[in-house]
Write a protein that holds these residues in place. Structure first.
Motif, PDB file in Angstrom:
ATOM      1  N   LEU A   6       9.749  32.125  29.899  1.00 55.16           N
ATOM      2  CA  LEU A   6       9.286  33.472  30.246  1.00 55.16           C
ATOM      3  C   LEU A   6       8.964  34.275  28.991  1.00 55.16           C
ATOM      4  CD1 LEU A   6      11.828  34.302  33.083  1.00 55.16           C
ATOM      5  CD2 LEU A   6       9.360  33.998  33.367  1.00 55.16           C
ATOM      6  N   LYS A   9       5.761  32.778  27.288  1.00 58.21           N
ATOM      7  CA  LYS A   9       4.538  33.165  27.989  1.00 58.21           C
ATOM      8  C   LYS A   9       4.216  34.647  27.760  1.00 58.21           C
ATOM      9  CE  LYS A   9       4.560  29.658  31.615  1.00 58.21           C
ATOM     10  NZ  LYS A   9       3.249  29.086  31.414  1.00 58.21           N
ATOM     11  N   THR A  10       5.244  35.468  27.661  1.00 58.17           N
ATOM     12  CA  THR A  10       5.031  36.890  27.361  1.00 58.17           C
ATOM     13  C   THR A  10       4.436  37.048  25.966  1.00 58.17           C
ATOM     14  OG1 THR A  10       6.872  37.550  28.793  1.00 58.17           O
ATOM     15  CG2 THR A  10       6.139  39.151  27.142  1.00 58.17           C
ATOM     16  N   ARG A  13       0.832  36.178  25.909  1.00 61.61           N
ATOM     17  CA  ARG A  13      -0.023  37.202  26.525  1.00 61.61           C
ATOM     18  C   ARG A  13      -0.237  38.395  25.605  1.00 61.61           C
ATOM     19  NH1 ARG A  13       0.668  38.377  32.195  1.00 61.61           N
ATOM     20  NH2 ARG A  13      -0.485  40.271  31.759  1.00 61.61           N
ATOM     21  N   ASN A 115       6.192  33.406  42.382  1.00 67.86           N
ATOM     22  CA  ASN A 115       5.311  34.570  42.192  1.00 67.86           C
ATOM     23  C   ASN A 115       6.048  35.698  41.466  1.00 67.86           C
ATOM     24  OD1 ASN A 115       3.485  33.138  43.712  1.00 67.86           O
ATOM     25  ND2 ASN A 115       3.010  34.822  45.086  1.00 67.86           N
ATOM     26  N   GLN A 117       8.542  35.293  39.437  1.00 67.81           N
ATOM     27  CA  GLN A 117       8.803  34.909  38.049  1.00 67.81           C
ATOM     28  C   GLN A 117       7.633  35.321  37.155  1.00 67.81           C
ATOM     29  OE1 GLN A 117      10.278  30.891  37.490  1.00 67.81           O
ATOM     30  NE2 GLN A 117      11.465  31.027  39.388  1.00 67.81           N
ATOM     31  N   TYR A 118       6.415  35.194  37.668  1.00 65.90           N
ATOM     32  CA  TYR A 118       5.252  35.658  36.901  1.00 65.90           C
ATOM     33  C   TYR A 118       5.257  37.179  36.785  1.00 65.90           C
ATOM     34  CZ  TYR A 118       3.345  31.017  36.514  1.00 65.90           C
ATOM     35  OH  TYR A 118       3.172  29.693  36.178  1.00 65.90           O
ATOM     36  N   ILE A 121       6.998  38.322  33.648  1.00 67.86           N
ATOM     37  CA  ILE A 121       6.147  38.286  32.455  1.00 67.86           C
ATOM     38  C   ILE A 121       5.259  39.531  32.422  1.00 67.86           C
ATOM     39  CG2 ILE A 121       4.263  37.039  31.299  1.00 67.86           C
ATOM     40  CD1 ILE A 121       5.479  34.468  32.692  1.00 67.86           C
ATOM     41  N   ASN A 122       4.646  39.848  33.546  1.00 67.64           N
ATOM     42  CA  ASN A 122       3.766  41.020  33.608  1.00 67.64           C
ATOM     43  C   ASN A 122       4.516  42.303  33.250  1.00 67.64           C
ATOM     44  OD1 ASN A 122       1.533  39.478  34.412  1.00 67.64           O
ATOM     45  ND2 ASN A 122       2.090  39.651  36.561  1.00 67.64           N
ATOM     46  N   TYR A 145       1.804  43.358  37.536  1.00 61.84           N
ATOM     47  CA  TYR A 145       3.189  43.294  38.011  1.00 61.84           C
ATOM     48  C   TYR A 145       3.247  43.670  39.499  1.00 61.84           C
ATOM     49  CZ  TYR A 145       8.079  44.841  38.527  1.00 61.84           C
ATOM     50  OH  TYR A 145       9.372  45.050  38.962  1.00 61.84           O
ATOM     51  N   SER A 148       1.634  41.019  41.707  1.00 62.18           N
ATOM     52  CA  SER A 148       2.494  39.842  41.904  1.00 62.18           C
ATOM     53  C   SER A 148       3.519  40.099  43.006  1.00 62.18           C
ATOM     54  CB  SER A 148       3.233  39.482  40.608  1.00 62.18           C
ATOM     55  OG  SER A 148       2.334  39.086  39.615  1.00 62.18           O
TER      56      SER A 148
END
Length: 172
Positions: A6, A9-10, A13, A115, A117-118, A121-122, A145, A148
């Motif tokens: 996590l 991936k953040t 981004r 969903n 979990q993503y 990140i957002n 966010y 999602s």
């Protein structure tokens, strides 16, 4: 995805390549802040058998919401904080929604639908851009966010047989 993934991936981004303890604290804090909030949406159920000792049954530490208690409580029973004061004897079976522990170690796994979990990140991206005072990018990440979460709600409603659209979720 685990906590390390996590965070990775953040960072990808936000394109943050240099180590910065302050940014790491913002990202980790944001992931955990969103995780605690999303646990209230993606509820998980547990069961506890709580003994009644001297008229008091103590509920678990991680309880968010009681679903059912057996035997049923009546008007003479009192719930005070995490304690149930009762004249009943024996053991109470408590079915409840529970909170989860914060993510600490890189291999800690969030107990959330993929969903959501993503969404973690957002939210971390949103908090990063707020910190950097990049309001437009922060708004985009916040919208991602919320989207999602809306996608999760739609899938959940469809499974439960309700008809919901993205408009219904985003503007309720």
């Amino acid at each position: 995805m685990n906590f390390g993934t996590l965070k990775e991936k953040t960072y990808n981004r936000i394109d943050e390549t240099d180590y910065d303890e302050q940014i790491e604290n913002i990202v980790e804090g944001a992931i955990n802040q969103a995780y605690m909030e999303l646990c209230k949406i993606d509820k998980r159920i547990s069961r506890a058998y709580t003994p009644i000792i001297n008229g008091v049954a103590t509920l678990p530490d991680n309880i968010l919401e009681i679903i059912k208690i057996t035997p049923e409580l009546d008007s003479e029973d009192i719930i005070e904080g995490r304690n149930i004061i009762t004249s009943k004897e024996g053991v109470l079976e408590v079915l409840y929604n529970y909170s989860r522990d914060e993510l600490v170690e890189d291999d800690d796994e969030p107990e959330l639908h993929i969903n959501l979990q993503y969404a973690l990140i957002n939210y971390a991206v949103y908090k990063y851009y707020l910190h950097r005072k990049k309001e437009d990018l922060a708004t985009v990440a916040l919208n991602d966010y919320q989207f999602s979460i809306a996608q999760y709600e739609i899938k959940k409603d469809n499974i439960e047989g309700r008809s919901t659209t993205i408009i219904d979720v985003l503007y309720k």
